[in-house]
Write an enzyme that holds these catalytic residues in place. Structure first.
Site, PDB file in Angstrom:
ATOM      1  N   LYS A  70       0.830  -1.208   0.000  1.00 56.10           N
ATOM      2  CA  LYS A  70       0.000   0.000   0.000  1.00 56.10           C
ATOM      3  C   LYS A  70       0.861   1.254   0.000  1.00 56.10           C
ATOM      4  O   LYS A  70       0.476   2.273  -0.564  1.00 56.10           O
ATOM      5  CB  LYS A  70      -0.960  -0.013   1.189  1.00 56.10           C
ATOM      6  CG  LYS A  70      -2.067  -1.034   1.007  1.00 56.10           C
ATOM      7  CD  LYS A  70      -3.068  -1.039   2.128  1.00 56.10           C
ATOM      8  CE  LYS A  70      -4.123  -2.122   1.847  1.00 56.10           C
ATOM      9  NZ  LYS A  70      -5.062  -2.309   2.939  1.00 56.10           N
TER      10      LYS A  70
ATOM     11  N   LYS B 251      -4.919 -10.606  -5.477  1.00 59.98           N
ATOM     12  CA  LYS B 251      -6.193 -10.888  -4.817  1.00 59.98           C
ATOM     13  C   LYS B 251      -7.264  -9.880  -5.231  1.00 59.98           C
ATOM     14  O   LYS B 251      -6.950  -8.723  -5.549  1.00 59.98           O
ATOM     15  CB  LYS B 251      -6.031 -10.876  -3.301  1.00 59.98           C
ATOM     16  CG  LYS B 251      -5.745  -9.511  -2.711  1.00 59.98           C
ATOM     17  CD  LYS B 251      -5.911  -9.505  -1.186  1.00 59.98           C
ATOM     18  CE  LYS B 251      -5.760  -8.068  -0.670  1.00 59.98           C
ATOM     19  NZ  LYS B 251      -6.207  -7.854   0.689  1.00 59.98           N
TER      20      LYS B 251
ATOM     21  N   LYS C 115     -10.709  -4.224  -2.771  1.00 66.11           N
ATOM     22  CA  LYS C 115     -11.473  -2.994  -3.004  1.00 66.11           C
ATOM     23  C   LYS C 115     -10.567  -1.837  -3.379  1.00 66.11           C
ATOM     24  O   LYS C 115     -10.979  -0.902  -4.037  1.00 66.11           O
ATOM     25  CB  LYS C 115     -12.276  -2.624  -1.754  1.00 66.11           C
ATOM     26  CG  LYS C 115     -11.389  -2.237  -0.601  1.00 66.11           C
ATOM     27  CD  LYS C 115     -12.179  -1.773   0.588  1.00 66.11           C
ATOM     28  CE  LYS C 115     -11.251  -1.469   1.749  1.00 66.11           C
ATOM     29  NZ  LYS C 115     -10.348  -2.539   2.124  1.00 66.11           N
TER      30      LYS C 115
HETATM   31  N1  AQP Z   1      -9.531 -11.512  -2.221  1.00 65.86           N
HETATM   32  C1  AQP Z   1      -9.822 -12.024  -1.041  1.00 65.86           C
HETATM   33  N2  AQP Z   1      -9.959 -13.358  -0.882  1.00 65.86           N
HETATM   34  C2  AQP Z   1     -10.290 -13.886   0.324  1.00 65.86           C
HETATM   35  N3  AQP Z   1     -10.499 -13.141   1.430  1.00 65.86           N
HETATM   36  C3  AQP Z   1     -10.377 -11.803   1.337  1.00 65.86           C
HETATM   37  N4  AQP Z   1     -10.541 -10.801   2.221  1.00 65.86           N
HETATM   38  C4  AQP Z   1     -10.316  -9.621   1.585  1.00 65.86           C
HETATM   39  N5  AQP Z   1     -10.008  -9.828   0.299  1.00 65.86           N
HETATM   40  C5  AQP Z   1     -10.039 -11.174   0.098  1.00 65.86           C
HETATM   41  C6  AQP Z   1     -10.902 -10.999   3.610  1.00 65.86           C
HETATM   42  O1  AQP Z   1     -12.028 -10.179   3.914  1.00 65.86           O
HETATM   43  C7  AQP Z   1     -11.965  -9.795   5.284  1.00 65.86           C
HETATM   44  C8  AQP Z   1     -12.256  -8.332   5.425  1.00 65.86           C
HETATM   45  O2  AQP Z   1     -11.411  -7.606   4.565  1.00 65.86           O
HETATM   46  P1  AQP Z   1     -11.179  -6.041   4.640  1.00 65.86           P
HETATM   47  O3  AQP Z   1     -11.865  -5.340   3.554  1.00 65.86           O
HETATM   48  O4  AQP Z   1     -11.425  -5.524   5.973  1.00 65.86           O
HETATM   49  O5  AQP Z   1      -9.712  -6.117   4.503  1.00 65.86           O
HETATM   50  P2  AQP Z   1      -8.862  -6.048   3.308  1.00 65.86           P
HETATM   51  O6  AQP Z   1      -7.989  -7.257   3.322  1.00 65.86           O
HETATM   52  O7  AQP Z   1      -8.234  -4.724   3.492  1.00 65.86           O
HETATM   53  O8  AQP Z   1      -9.864  -6.101   2.025  1.00 65.86           O
HETATM   54  P3  AQP Z   1      -9.514  -5.669   0.600  1.00 65.86           P
HETATM   55  O9  AQP Z   1     -10.696  -5.486  -0.240  1.00 65.86           O
HETATM   56  O10 AQP Z   1      -8.524  -6.631   0.083  1.00 65.86           O
HETATM   57  O11 AQP Z   1      -8.940  -4.259   0.815  1.00 65.86           O
HETATM   58  P4  AQP Z   1      -7.516  -3.716   0.580  1.00 65.86           P
HETATM   59  O12 AQP Z   1      -7.423  -3.557  -0.894  1.00 65.86           O
HETATM   60  O13 AQP Z   1      -7.541  -2.415   1.324  1.00 65.86           O
HETATM   61  O14 AQP Z   1      -6.519  -4.695   1.122  1.00 65.86           O
HETATM   62  C9  AQP Z   1     -10.571 -10.183   5.799  1.00 65.86           C
HETATM   63  O15 AQP Z   1     -10.685 -11.346   6.604  1.00 65.86           O
HETATM   64  C10 AQP Z   1      -9.805 -10.506   4.549  1.00 65.86           C
HETATM   65  O16 AQP Z   1      -8.868 -11.540   4.772  1.00 65.86           O
END
Ligand code: AQP
Length: 327
Positions: free
Chosen positions: A111, A192, A195
């Site tokens: 990030k 992965k 968002k």
């Molecule tokens: N691609 C994924 N596959 C499986 N699990 C996922 N999680 C997120 N992306 C995947 C799981 O969703 C839960 C909540 O996620 P979050 O939005 O709070 O956290 P994150 O990992 O920051 O989600 P994003 O969309 O991937 O955001 P960014 O891009 O900011 O990193 C967690 O249990 C996560 O493992």
């Protein structure tokens, strides 16, 4: 009942990775465990977000979670910032963590690479995440695979704290789904589904209408050899589709692979299975959205229950490090 804690950022609407990697397990755990689920709005402040958007997305995330099957009678759903012990506990843990170990977090590296100026909060948020977990004496933390390293940090901080100050914190275990732990972007199957990466065709929202899901899956990147085989390293795009189909229909990906000879039928069935998986959730979402007062009540009740548990753990930890009782 084992205590379970997990959290999600206030993105508003969840994507398929969030749902299959985490939220489905959250829903299932309600029957067997004492579950605390946090919408971690303080984590959203590590990146740019408009105040009005943050407020509305926090409420929208709660609606999506209820639509996905969380039941306030069987779990505690709350907003992180409404329980002030999270930031207080994070400070105690920051005074335990080192710069070196936070600098090794791959999510921080990913990030921060994308920005000219990196905020301190982005660097320290894994410690806040550790506080989120440790405040609830949680034994189990159901997350997607991308959170493996952060969970290991939370465990290390708990062990270090206990070694220094006595047995105050429960050392948690992460749990990952067998299939769906890492849902990949449909356009970039090497990364992965996420968002924060702009990939409108690569990301399926749980609220996407059927025709959008169908279009995104049909245009998913595969490869040129035309063979349907479950091989996440060699064939990441095809394997991602097989995982989506398998997890949506309750089968194993390699078993599903044997049923197909071409990418066209695989994509058609995958799209159909995802649409069916999400249909009941989308129906519940529509009826919950018609009652805006409901969510505020759920979150107020959840925060009150969360404060009781978090307050108790924080007092134990604060006393152990030598802070005076509140006057
Ligand atoms: N691609 C994924 N596959 C499986 N699990 C996922 N999680 C997120 N992306 C995947 C799981 O969703 C839960 C909540 O996620 P979050 O939005 O709070 O956290 P994150 O990992 O920051 O989600 P994003 O969309 O991937 O955001 P960014 O891009 O900011 O990193 C967690 O249990 C996560 O493992």
């Amino acid at each position: 009942m084992p205590r379970v804690l997990s959290g999600i950022q206030p993105s508003g609407d969840l994507h398929l990775g969030n749902y299959l990697g985490a939220i489905r397990s959250w829903v299932a755990n309600q029957d067997t465990d004492d579950c605390f689920y946090a919408i971690v709005d303080l984590h959203a402040l590590t990146l740019d977000i408009e105040p009005g958007d943050l407020r509305s997305r926090t409420a929208a995330t709660a609606v999506s979670l209820l639509a996905a099957g969380l039941d306030p009678e069987r779990c505690t759903l709350f907003v992180q910032s409404q329980v002030h012990e999270h930031t207080e506990m994070a400070w105690l843990l920051e005074c335990t963590a080192t710069m070196g170990e936070l600098g090794r977090m791959t999510q921080f590296k990913d990030k921060s690479e994308r920005r000219a100026s990196v905020r301190v909060g982005l660097f320290t948020y894994p410690v806040l995440q550790a506080a989120d977990i440790l405040l609830y004496d949680s034994e189990l933390v159901p997350v997607g695979d991308d959170q493996r390293q952060h969970l290991e940090l939370a465990r290390q901080l708990a062990v270090r704290f206990n070694n220094r100050f006595g047995p105050v914190l429960v050392v948690p275990e992460a749990t990952f789904p067998v299939v769906g732990a890492r849902v990949m972007d449909l356009q970039h199957p090497g990364q992965k589904m996420s968002k924060s990466v702009h990939s409108p065709l690569g990301t399926i929202s749980i609220l996407d209408p059927p025709q959008d899901i169908e279009r995104k899956v049909r245009r998913a990147v595969t490869d040129n050899d035309g063979e349907v085989r479950y091989d996440p390293r060699g064939k990441p795009g095809v394997s991602n589709l097989l995982e989506l189909l398998a997890v949506s229909t309750g089968q194993a990906p390699d078993v599903v692979a044997d049923l197909y000879e071409g990418y066209g039928p695989l994509k058609a069935d995958t799209a159909e299975a995802v649409i069916e998986l999400l249909r009941p959730l989308q129906r519940r979402h529509a009826s919950l959205s018609a009652d805006p007062g409901l969510v505020a009540g759920v979150l107020a009740g959840g925060a009150a229950k969360a404060r009781q548990v978090a307050g108790e753990t924080y007092r134990r930890a604060a006393s152990a490090v030598g802070l005076l009782e509140p006057g």
